[in-house]
Design a protein around this motif. Structure first.
Motif, short mmCIF file in Angstrom:
data_model
loop_
_atom_site.label_atom_id
_atom_site.label_comp_id
_atom_site.label_asym_id
_atom_site.label_seq_id
_atom_site.Cartn_x
_atom_site.Cartn_y
_atom_site.Cartn_z
N GLN A 196 2.02 -7.16 2.83
CA GLN A 196 1.54 -7.38 1.46
C GLN A 196 2.68 -7.52 0.47
O GLN A 196 2.49 -8.06 -0.63
CB GLN A 196 0.63 -6.22 1.02
N LYS A 249 -6.88 12.20 -0.38
CA LYS A 249 -8.12 11.41 -0.35
C LYS A 249 -8.49 10.94 -1.75
O LYS A 249 -8.96 9.82 -1.94
CB LYS A 249 -9.25 12.26 0.24
N ARG A 252 -6.21 7.99 -2.82
CA ARG A 252 -6.54 6.80 -2.03
C ARG A 252 -7.88 6.21 -2.47
O ARG A 252 -8.04 4.97 -2.55
CB ARG A 252 -6.59 7.15 -0.55
N ALA A 253 -8.83 7.08 -2.78
CA ALA A 253 -10.15 6.61 -3.23
C ALA A 253 -10.03 5.89 -4.56
O ALA A 253 -10.71 4.88 -4.80
CB ALA A 253 -11.11 7.79 -3.34
N ARG A 254 -9.18 6.39 -5.44
CA ARG A 254 -9.02 5.73 -6.74
C ARG A 254 -8.40 4.34 -6.57
O ARG A 254 -8.79 3.38 -7.25
CB ARG A 254 -8.14 6.57 -7.67
N VAL A 255 -7.41 4.23 -5.69
CA VAL A 255 -6.80 2.93 -5.43
C VAL A 255 -7.86 1.93 -4.95
O VAL A 255 -7.92 0.78 -5.42
CB VAL A 255 -5.67 3.07 -4.39
N GLN A 256 -8.73 2.37 -4.04
CA GLN A 256 -9.81 1.50 -3.56
C GLN A 256 -10.77 1.14 -4.68
O GLN A 256 -11.16 -0.03 -4.84
CB GLN A 256 -10.56 2.20 -2.42
N ALA A 257 -11.16 2.14 -5.46
CA ALA A 257 -12.15 1.93 -6.52
C ALA A 257 -11.66 0.95 -7.58
O ALA A 257 -12.47 0.21 -8.17
CB ALA A 257 -12.52 3.27 -7.17
N GLU A 258 -10.36 0.93 -7.82
CA GLU A 258 -9.81 0.04 -8.86
C GLU A 258 -9.36 -1.30 -8.29
O GLU A 258 -8.74 -2.10 -9.00
CB GLU A 258 -8.66 0.74 -9.58
N GLY A 259 -9.66 -1.54 -7.02
CA GLY A 259 -9.32 -2.84 -6.43
C GLY A 259 -7.84 -3.05 -6.24
O GLY A 259 -7.37 -4.20 -6.27
N ALA A 261 -6.07 -1.94 -3.48
CA ALA A 261 -5.69 -1.65 -2.09
C ALA A 261 -4.58 -2.56 -1.59
O ALA A 261 -3.78 -2.17 -0.74
CB ALA A 261 -6.91 -1.76 -1.19
#
Length: 374
Positions: A196, A249, A252-259, A261
């Motif tokens: 990436q 966790k 990591r969840a916040r990174v996913q939630a805010e798009g 990743a």
């Protein structure tokens, strides 16, 4: 200086800044022809310590139990038998046991007692033992000022200013050389592991995944730059805290939630942090509490890599010396975002060469302090 016999005490020899400093001083003692002894319960660094010419004595003085204090009698016998010139305590519980042993000896038969304050411990009678040395080493001006503020001579008469010596920690320029180029093989492996990254600008936040390190601020900073059209990627370089898996966790969840990743990558614990610094366009230091020193700020700066950080504690001292443009107010994510954008765009001065925070300086100053006592 006459040959000295020096004992350093700490809980264990596994990993960490205190352990690293102990080995660095042990190595300097041996190189200068002195006798170096370290007392701890042991750990994975014992083999290295012994290979570098020091002797290790196995004794567990770090176990948080009232019975640990009972070791003072055996420790006093050790002091009497070994006739150390210097006893140097680097942690609170070993310092208490060593002080109890030392205090009970005749003044003319005692070794000299030195302590190092590596961090801003909670203010208490228990922590005050680190102020009991005939000389007290502070690893930064920040730590010295902390001691002055919380252990004033009006209440702690033995801690007069002349007993406190600031000896900053330092790095070896050979370990973190200026403008270090990673090998082609390493670059190929790293980009294969994290495809990436591509040609994007790299922002790096080093440090274990604990709440104090400012990961949420880092996520906010990266998100703002991406929203402004800056093509960046953020690297979170550090292992999870096994005692607090929920925090890892959470971020990591916040990174996913805010798009994000594909924009914020978690590398886990790394042994190639030097190489990661070398490919970083900007390193961040966003700790919510002041660091006693700030090694993960000094390392990239020594390599010439810009650092943007909250200017408090030891981090403020290092930035003021090497890269003042990177200093922003504590918690000021907006200012940190602007400074990071400046760095990425090349709108900042170059990083100054490190001539103060050097390992050789730290070693020489510590051995000079030992010699002044002995």
């Amino acid at each position: 200086m006459k040959p000295l016999k020096v004992l350093q005490l700490l809980p264990a020899l596994d990993s960490g800044g205190v352990e690293r400093g102990t080995l660095e001083i042990a190595r300097a003692l041996v190189a200068a022809g002195h006798e170096s002894v370290v007392l701890s319960k042991g750990g994975r660094l014992v083999a290295q310590l012994q290979a570098e010419g020091s002797r290790h004595i196995a004794r567990d003085l770090g176990r948080k139990s009232p019975t640990t204090f009972l070791h003072y009698r055996a420790l006093r016998k050790l002091f009497e038998a070994e006739r150390f010139d210097i006893v140097h305590a680097r942690s609170r519980l070993p310092a208490w046991v060593a002080w109890l042993a030392w205090r009970g000896m005749p003044a003319d038969a005692r070794p000299h007692f030195v302590t190092t304050v590596h961090g801003m411990h909670s203010v208490s009678r228990y922590s005050a033992i680190m102020c009991a040395g005939e000389r007290v080493i502070a690893v930064s001006d920040t730590v010295r000022d902390y001691l002055r503020s919380h252990y004033p001579p009006t209440r702690w008469p033995h801690l007069a200013d002349e007993r406190i010596t600031v000896i900053p920690r330092g790095i070896d320029p050979a370990e973190f050389p200026r403008d270090y180029p990673p090998s082609d093989e390493w670059l190929a492996r790293f980009h294969a592991e994290f495809p990436q990254i591509g040609q994007r600008k790299v922002l790096t936040l080093p440090g274990r995944l604990t709440r104090l390190k400012g990961h949420h601020d880092f996520i906010t900073l990266v998100a703002r730059l991406v929203a402004e059209g800056v093509d960046v990627i953020g690297l979170v370089v550090g292992g999870e805290d096994p005692k607090r898996p929920g925090y890892a966790k959470e971020i990591r969840a916040r990174v996913q939630a805010e798009g994000l990743a594909g924009r914020i990558l978690f590398t886990g614990h790394r042994s190639d942090v030097r190489e990661i610094y070398s490919v970083s366009d900007c390193v961040l230091s966003l700790s919510s509490t002041p660091e006693s020193f700030g090694r993960t700020v000094l390392e990239p700066l020594a390599m010439g890599r810009p650092v943007v950080g909250y200017a408090h504690g030891g981090v403020a001292e290092i930035l003021a010396e090497l890269f003042p443009h990177g200093a922003v107010g504590k918690g000021d994510v907006a200012a940190a975002t602007v400074r990071a954008a400046d760095v990425i765009a090349g709108r900042t001065p170059v990083v100054e060469h490190n001539s103060r925070f050097l390992l050789a300086n730290m070693q020489a100053q510590t051995l000079k302090l030992y010699g002044s006592l002995a």
